[in-house]
Design a protein around this motif. Structure first.
Motif, PDB file in Angstrom:
ATOM      1  N   ASP B 180       0.827  -1.215   0.000  1.00  0.00           N
ATOM      2  CA  ASP B 180       0.000   0.000   0.000  1.00  0.00           C
ATOM      3  C   ASP B 180       0.862   1.267   0.000  1.00  0.00           C
ATOM      4  O   ASP B 180       0.334   2.379   0.030  1.00  0.00           O
ATOM      5  N   GLU B 181       2.171   1.097  -0.018  1.00  0.00           N
ATOM      6  CA  GLU B 181       3.059   2.269  -0.066  1.00  0.00           C
ATOM      7  C   GLU B 181       3.578   2.557  -1.470  1.00  0.00           C
ATOM      8  O   GLU B 181       4.312   3.523  -1.675  1.00  0.00           O
ATOM      9  N   VAL B 182       3.209   1.697  -2.407  1.00  0.00           N
ATOM     10  CA  VAL B 182       3.658   1.919  -3.790  1.00  0.00           C
ATOM     11  C   VAL B 182       2.475   1.786  -4.739  1.00  0.00           C
ATOM     12  O   VAL B 182       1.524   1.049  -4.468  1.00  0.00           O
ATOM     13  N   ALA B 183       2.524   2.522  -5.833  1.00  0.00           N
ATOM     14  CA  ALA B 183       1.486   2.410  -6.858  1.00  0.00           C
ATOM     15  C   ALA B 183       2.103   1.765  -8.091  1.00  0.00           C
ATOM     16  O   ALA B 183       3.179   2.167  -8.534  1.00  0.00           O
ATOM     17  N   LEU B 184       1.426   0.765  -8.605  1.00  0.00           N
ATOM     18  CA  LEU B 184       1.883   0.128  -9.842  1.00  0.00           C
ATOM     19  C   LEU B 184       1.186   0.816 -11.013  1.00  0.00           C
ATOM     20  O   LEU B 184      -0.046   0.853 -11.075  1.00  0.00           O
ATOM     21  N   THR B 185       1.982   1.389 -11.873  1.00  0.00           N
ATOM     22  CA  THR B 185       1.434   2.173 -12.974  1.00  0.00           C
ATOM     23  C   THR B 185       1.945   1.644 -14.309  1.00  0.00           C
ATOM     24  O   THR B 185       3.130   1.350 -14.445  1.00  0.00           O
ATOM     25  N   THR B 240      -2.777   1.976  -9.775  1.00  0.00           N
ATOM     26  CA  THR B 240      -3.425   1.925  -8.469  1.00  0.00           C
ATOM     27  C   THR B 240      -2.369   1.483  -7.466  1.00  0.00           C
ATOM     28  O   THR B 240      -1.303   1.007  -7.863  1.00  0.00           O
ATOM     29  N   THR B 241      -2.666   1.629  -6.195  1.00  0.00           N
ATOM     30  CA  THR B 241      -1.725   1.068  -5.222  1.00  0.00           C
ATOM     31  C   THR B 241      -1.584  -0.422  -5.524  1.00  0.00           C
ATOM     32  O   THR B 241      -2.539  -1.075  -5.965  1.00  0.00           O
ATOM     33  N   LEU B 242      -0.403  -0.930  -5.279  1.00  0.00           N
ATOM     34  CA  LEU B 242      -0.180  -2.357  -5.533  1.00  0.00           C
ATOM     35  C   LEU B 242      -1.150  -3.188  -4.696  1.00  0.00           C
ATOM     36  O   LEU B 242      -1.671  -4.213  -5.155  1.00  0.00           O
ATOM     37  N   SER B 243      -1.446  -2.708  -3.476  1.00  0.00           N
ATOM     38  CA  SER B 243      -2.373  -3.445  -2.615  1.00  0.00           C
ATOM     39  C   SER B 243      -3.773  -3.508  -3.235  1.00  0.00           C
ATOM     40  O   SER B 243      -4.442  -4.539  -3.155  1.00  0.00           O
ATOM     41  N   SER B 244      -4.223  -2.424  -3.868  1.00  0.00           N
ATOM     42  CA  SER B 244      -5.541  -2.441  -4.523  1.00  0.00           C
ATOM     43  C   SER B 244      -5.531  -3.386  -5.711  1.00  0.00           C
ATOM     44  O   SER B 244      -6.496  -4.110  -5.962  1.00  0.00           O
ATOM     45  N   MET B 245      -4.434  -3.350  -6.453  1.00  0.00           N
ATOM     46  CA  MET B 245      -4.291  -4.227  -7.620  1.00  0.00           C
ATOM     47  C   MET B 245      -4.406  -5.685  -7.175  1.00  0.00           C
ATOM     48  O   MET B 245      -5.079  -6.495  -7.805  1.00  0.00           O
ATOM     49  N   ILE B 246      -3.736  -5.983  -6.053  1.00  0.00           N
ATOM     50  CA  ILE B 246      -3.731  -7.353  -5.540  1.00  0.00           C
ATOM     51  C   ILE B 246      -5.125  -7.738  -5.044  1.00  0.00           C
ATOM     52  O   ILE B 246      -5.646  -8.796  -5.369  1.00  0.00           O
ATOM     53  N   GLY B 285       3.804   6.243  -0.492  1.00  0.00           N
ATOM     54  CA  GLY B 285       3.529   6.100   0.935  1.00  0.00           C
ATOM     55  C   GLY B 285       3.417   7.436   1.647  1.00  0.00           C
ATOM     56  O   GLY B 285       2.825   7.538   2.718  1.00  0.00           O
ATOM     57  N   GLY B 286       4.015   8.466   1.049  1.00  0.00           N
ATOM     58  CA  GLY B 286       3.912   9.799   1.634  1.00  0.00           C
ATOM     59  C   GLY B 286       4.778   9.988   2.860  1.00  0.00           C
ATOM     60  O   GLY B 286       5.728   9.243   3.109  1.00  0.00           O
ATOM     61  N   TYR B 287       4.411  10.994   3.632  1.00  0.00           N
ATOM     62  CA  TYR B 287       5.208  11.470   4.762  1.00  0.00           C
ATOM     63  C   TYR B 287       5.704  10.361   5.679  1.00  0.00           C
ATOM     64  O   TYR B 287       6.871  10.292   6.029  1.00  0.00           O
ATOM     65  N   ARG B 288       4.792   9.473   6.057  1.00  0.00           N
ATOM     66  CA  ARG B 288       5.150   8.432   7.027  1.00  0.00           C
ATOM     67  C   ARG B 288       6.083   7.381   6.444  1.00  0.00           C
ATOM     68  O   ARG B 288       6.678   6.604   7.184  1.00  0.00           O
ATOM     69  N   SER B 289       6.178   7.319   5.132  1.00  0.00           N
ATOM     70  CA  SER B 289       7.035   6.303   4.508  1.00  0.00           C
ATOM     71  C   SER B 289       8.424   6.836   4.177  1.00  0.00           C
ATOM     72  O   SER B 289       9.272   6.085   3.699  1.00  0.00           O
ATOM     73  N   ASP B 365      -2.175  11.676   5.768  1.00  0.00           N
ATOM     74  CA  ASP B 365      -3.211  10.675   6.012  1.00  0.00           C
ATOM     75  C   ASP B 365      -4.027  10.316   4.771  1.00  0.00           C
ATOM     76  O   ASP B 365      -4.847   9.415   4.808  1.00  0.00           O
ATOM     77  N   ALA B 366      -3.803  11.070   3.704  1.00  0.00           N
ATOM     78  CA  ALA B 366      -4.707  10.949   2.555  1.00  0.00           C
ATOM     79  C   ALA B 366      -4.718   9.543   1.967  1.00  0.00           C
ATOM     80  O   ALA B 366      -5.787   8.928   1.830  1.00  0.00           O
ATOM     81  N   ALA B 367      -3.537   9.018   1.646  1.00  0.00           N
ATOM     82  CA  ALA B 367      -3.483   7.709   0.989  1.00  0.00           C
ATOM     83  C   ALA B 367      -4.153   6.660   1.876  1.00  0.00           C
ATOM     84  O   ALA B 367      -4.946   5.839   1.424  1.00  0.00           O
ATOM     85  N   HIS B 368      -3.835   6.737   3.155  1.00  0.00           N
ATOM     86  CA  HIS B 368      -4.377   5.779   4.107  1.00  0.00           C
ATOM     87  C   HIS B 368      -5.903   5.857   4.155  1.00  0.00           C
ATOM     88  O   HIS B 368      -6.601   4.842   4.112  1.00  0.00           O
TER      89      HIS B 368
END
Lengths: 94, 431
Positions: B180-185, B240-246, B285-289, B365-368
């Motif tokens: 969920d910290e990376v987007a597969l494009t 999309t985020t890799l997690s969404s793709m999965i 992942g943004g700030y927290r990553s 917090d947006a992505a999360h």
């Protein structure tokens, strides 16, 4: 325009293949026994991974080196390295 | 005895090249290492390059850099299956100096940019993979490459090795990123004659348009699609985020074809010829990553440091700025002859004080939130389309009654309280 299937899309690309794979499935039994969905065969954008009943076939030659399989494999079962310098995919445009 | 440089930069993308260029210009002895056949051969970008941060490195770069089109119009589409709600801005001021942003083809642009670093005095070595950082007494002292006798030393190593930064992971600066910290494009470059592009996008010579597409472009999954105009081609892509793709068991190229054949998009591509297909991860992942960015003898910049603002599609500009800030820290460290973490933390301070970390913090917090509550793209985009259709269809119903019915339809789907909650949550995530 005609959409191209993944084989045709891959034909648009230039690859300078190494003789050795930079991707290694560590334990094919894990794919067989623990991963019913074989997720890498779904999300890999280049269809590098193909399940062949007993083992995972890895077509590293067509890899875009995106890293999805390393991060996305639920069992951290893929060892992912960069291809040797100058090898692998060669993007010409974007 | 291995050769020694003032600074080794790993990766000749926007971050690494900015850093190498800035260091070389100030007279440092710089080695820039690229694993591809040439800079840009491993890099992928939707295509928007911002003027401001690039100009801070090379003033008036637009006079010589290989650019595609200055973007004069940015459209945003909330797309459903057979409709779209759109808004955007078109302004002629973006079509003249100093410009706002440009579409670029990275394989062309990166080669040019790296050449500028070489002209400034950096040594560029292509076709070389850095296998690991050489560490001695808790300090990075150089790199091991895959060349014969491939050890090279430096006072500072700058890791600009991209989203798959195996090197900063090796140093323990971050753990492996989560899906969920990376987007597969994935994207395609589609060749199309210039006249057709200008007609279809309502453009004149040397004017470009970008369209960001939300909603059905990702089948409601967390992500976006884009359609950008180059001189004589279009870039069309979706991620999309890799997690969404999965989770959705999506094949990325199937999603791309779904997009290309979508009735709202197909007419733009008609008659086009696919020229290239590309896949890449975007660190979202943004700030927290954001990992540790400075250590003894080492700095991390660009995608390797997760410096991407997914909401505003900014990445290469942050890469460039971070590369420049890293260079400035290296230059000062050299003057003080102190390459310890505390000395190099100048870079960290500059980074956290800049627009980069301020913007990432704003959206931390947006992505999360959008990942956890998928209704925004999945439910609200179709809802907006239905509302617009109802409101703008003239059928003899008084407008006030229409408004009431639209509100009733909306609240019946999510519930009044649910909708308020959704609005508040989204506002909080992006405020």
């Amino acid at each position: 325009m005609s959409t191209k299937n993944i084989e045709e899309k891959q034909y648009l690309l230039r690859f300078k293949c190494d003789t050795k794979s930079h991707l290694t499935v560590l334990d094919h039994d894990v794919c067989m026994t623990q991963c019913p969905d074989k997720l890498c065969t779904v999300f890999c954008p280049a269809e590098v991974y193909k399940w062949e009943g007993l083992r995972m076939q890895v077509g590293y030659e067509g890899c875009h080196e995106c890293g999805s399989c390393r991060i996305g494999c639920p069992y951290q079962n893929i060892k992912w390295e960069y291809p040797k310098g100058g090898h692998g995919i060669v993007f010409r445009l974007a | 005895m291995p050769e020694k440089f003032d600074v080794i930069v790993v990766g000749a993308g926007p971050a690494g090249t900015s850093c190498a260029y800035t260091c070389a210009k100030s007279g440092l002895n710089v080695l820039l290492i690229e694993r591809g056949e040439y800079p840009g051969s491993k890099n992928v970008m939707g295509g928007v390059l911002y003027r401001k941060q690039m100009e801070e490195i090379i003033p008036e770069f637009w006079k010589e850099a290989p650019l595609e089109r200055p973007v004069i119009e940015q459209r945003f589409w909330m797309m459903d299956k057979e409709s779209v709600v759109s808004f955007g801005y078109k302004g002629l001021e973006w079509g003249m100096e100093p410009y706002n942003n440009f579409t670029v083809l990275r394989a062309h642009f990166d080669q040019w940019f790296a050449r500028k670093a070489v002209e400034a005095g950096a040594l560029l070595i292509n076709e070389t993979v850095v296998l690991e950082c050489l560490v001695e007494n808790g300090k990075v002292i150089g790199v091991r490459t895959d060349r014969p006798d491939g050890d090279i030393l430096a006072d500072v190593v700058v890791l600009a090795d991209g989203v798959n930064s195996l090197l900063s992971k090796q140093l323990g600066f971050h753990k492996e990123f989560r899906p969920d910290e990376v987007a597969l494009t994935v994207m395609e470059v589609v060749n199309l004659p210039k006249d057709k592009i200008n007609d279809r996008f309502n453009l004149e010579e040397n004017q470009g348009c970008t369209i960001e597409i939300f909603g059905d472009s990702t089948k409601g999954n967390l992500g976006t699609a884009f359609l950008y105009t180059n001189k004589e081609s279009l870039n069309i892509g979706v991620g999309t985020t890799l997690s969404s793709m999965i989770k959705a068991k999506l094949k990325p190229y199937d999603l791309l074809d779904y997009l290309k054949t979508h009735p709202m998009i197909k007419p733009y591509l008609e008659g086009g010829e696919s020229a290239e297909y590309l896949a890449h991860l975007i660190p979202e992942g943004g700030y927290r990553s954001v990992p540790r960015v400075a250590g003894n003898g080492v700095l991390v910049v660009g995608d390797a440091a997760q410096l991407v603002n997914a909401i505003h599609r900014e990445g290469s500009n942050m890469a460039m700025s971070s590369g420049k800030m890293a260079a400035e820290a290296v230059i000062e460290a050299k003057q003080a002859n102190d390459f310890s973490e505390s000395s190099l933390n100048r870079y960290k301070d500059a980074l956290y004080g800049s627009f980069i970390m301020k913007d990432l913090e704003k959206y931390k917090d947006a992505a999360h939130v959008f990942e956890k509550y998928p209704q925004y793209l999945r439910d609200y985009v179709p809802m907006m389309n239905r509302a617009a259709s109802k409101f703008f269809t003239v059928d003899g119903t008084p407008k006030r009654d229409k408004q009431k019915e639209i509100m009733r339809n909306m609240t019946s789907e999510r519930g009044k309280f649910g909708m308020l909650q959704d609005i508040y949550r989204a506002w909080k995530a992006v405020k």
